[in-house]
Design a protein around this motif. Structure first.
Motif, PDB file in Angstrom:
ATOM      1  N   VAL A  28       0.885  -1.163   0.000  1.00  0.00           N
ATOM      2  CA  VAL A  28       0.000   0.000   0.000  1.00  0.00           C
ATOM      3  C   VAL A  28       0.919   1.208   0.000  1.00  0.00           C
ATOM      4  CG1 VAL A  28      -1.770   1.285   1.219  1.00  0.00           C
ATOM      5  CG2 VAL A  28      -1.818  -1.226   1.228  1.00  0.00           C
ATOM      6  N   ARG A  80       2.378  -4.982   3.458  1.00  0.00           N
ATOM      7  CA  ARG A  80       1.247  -5.524   4.188  1.00  0.00           C
ATOM      8  C   ARG A  80       1.203  -7.037   3.972  1.00  0.00           C
ATOM      9  NH1 ARG A  80       1.410  -0.919   5.612  1.00  0.00           N
ATOM     10  NH2 ARG A  80      -0.252   0.640   5.669  1.00  0.00           N
ATOM     11  N   HIS A 117      -5.143  -4.248  -1.182  1.00  0.00           N
ATOM     12  CA  HIS A 117      -3.816  -3.693  -1.418  1.00  0.00           C
ATOM     13  C   HIS A 117      -3.692  -3.157  -2.832  1.00  0.00           C
ATOM     14  CE1 HIS A 117      -2.354  -6.553   2.002  1.00  0.00           C
ATOM     15  NE2 HIS A 117      -3.014  -5.492   2.460  1.00  0.00           N
TER      16      HIS A 117
END
Length: 259
Positions: free
Chosen positions: A235, A240, A248
């Motif tokens: 992101v 992540r 995302h």
């Protein structure tokens, strides 16, 4: 005009403005995520090939982190800009496609494709050709690291027309594709307007990309003699986990030669 010709025409036309138009892109931080993956999964070797290097921003960022860098790109105009970039004096830049790279590029500890150049590979055949070429460029214990846009990113960014207004310049983009589906081609129209005296100049281009789902990437990688060993969501330039195709923006993949 073929998809490859359209991609080449788009980047040839924008090469001189590319860095200015993408000034907000934090290439250094994105490269840092690539280097973290290399340090975690790689062999420790520092010979790196920047495939789809554009104007060389990522190449210089890798060089600043201690890599011995070679780069290549589809667009001669982008490569010319890379060769003039401060800090690129010791980097060799070549012209070539991901599917048909310049000859003699072998034995690299890392092959990196930064800022989604593989998104311009339409169809699994093109993706397979590019991944096979990357496998052949790797040393036996080398790693391929590349990022791809998620389906969520395409839907959020291109489902409705968008205008970025920057005073004497603004950009309009919208998807010409009626629906944005998983593993489908996404055709996007970009129009750049710049003030010129009392009037405006317009530069129009089409970008033809394809969403490659996680399932497709892993399947085609195996067919190309590679094995995906990690996939991290991105992101912005933050990692992540686990990677999510909806929430995302990109997925950062790491692959090794199979066997």
């Amino acid at each position: 005009m073929s998809q490859v010709d359209e991609t080449l025409a788009a980047y040839e036309s924008i090469a001189a403005r590319y860095d200015e138009l993408n000034a907000r892109m934090d290439t250094s931080s994105l490269v840092a995520r690539f280097v973290e993956a290399v340090d975690r999964y790689g062999s420790g070797g520092r010979r790196l090939l920047d495939a789809g290097c554009g104007t060389g921003r990522s190449s210089v960022a890798f060089r600043e982190r201690g890599f011995e860098v070679t780069g290549y790109d589809l667009s001669p105009a982008m490569v010319a800009m890379a060769r003039r970039r401060p800090g690129a004096e010791e980097i060799g830049f070549l012209v070539g496609r991901l599917q048909e790279p310049p000859p003699g590029l072998t034995g690299f500890d890392v092959v990196a494709c930064v800022d989604v150049p593989m998104a311009y590979l339409t169809g699994t055949d093109q993706l397979r050709q590019a991944l096979t070429a990357a496998r052949d460029q790797l040393a036996e214990d080398g790693v391929l690291v590349f990022d791809l846009n998620t389906i969520g990113y395409y839907r959020r960014m291109f489902s409705v027309p968008t205008v970025a207004d920057r005073g004497d310049r603004y950009v309009v983009w919208f998807a010409q594709s009626p629906r944005i589906e998983a593993d489908a081609v996404v055709v996007t129209q970009f129009d750049l307007f710049e003030r010129n005296g009392a009037g405006w100049e317009r530069l129009s281009m089409r970008h033809v990309q394809q969403h490659h789902s996680d399932r497709t990437v892993r399947k085609v990688a195996e067919q190309s003699g590679l094995h995906v060993v990690a996939a991290h969501g991105l992101v912005g330039t933050s990692t992540r986990d686990p990677a999510d195709e909806t929430d995302h923006e990109r997925i950062l993949y790491v692959a090794r030669r199979a066997g």
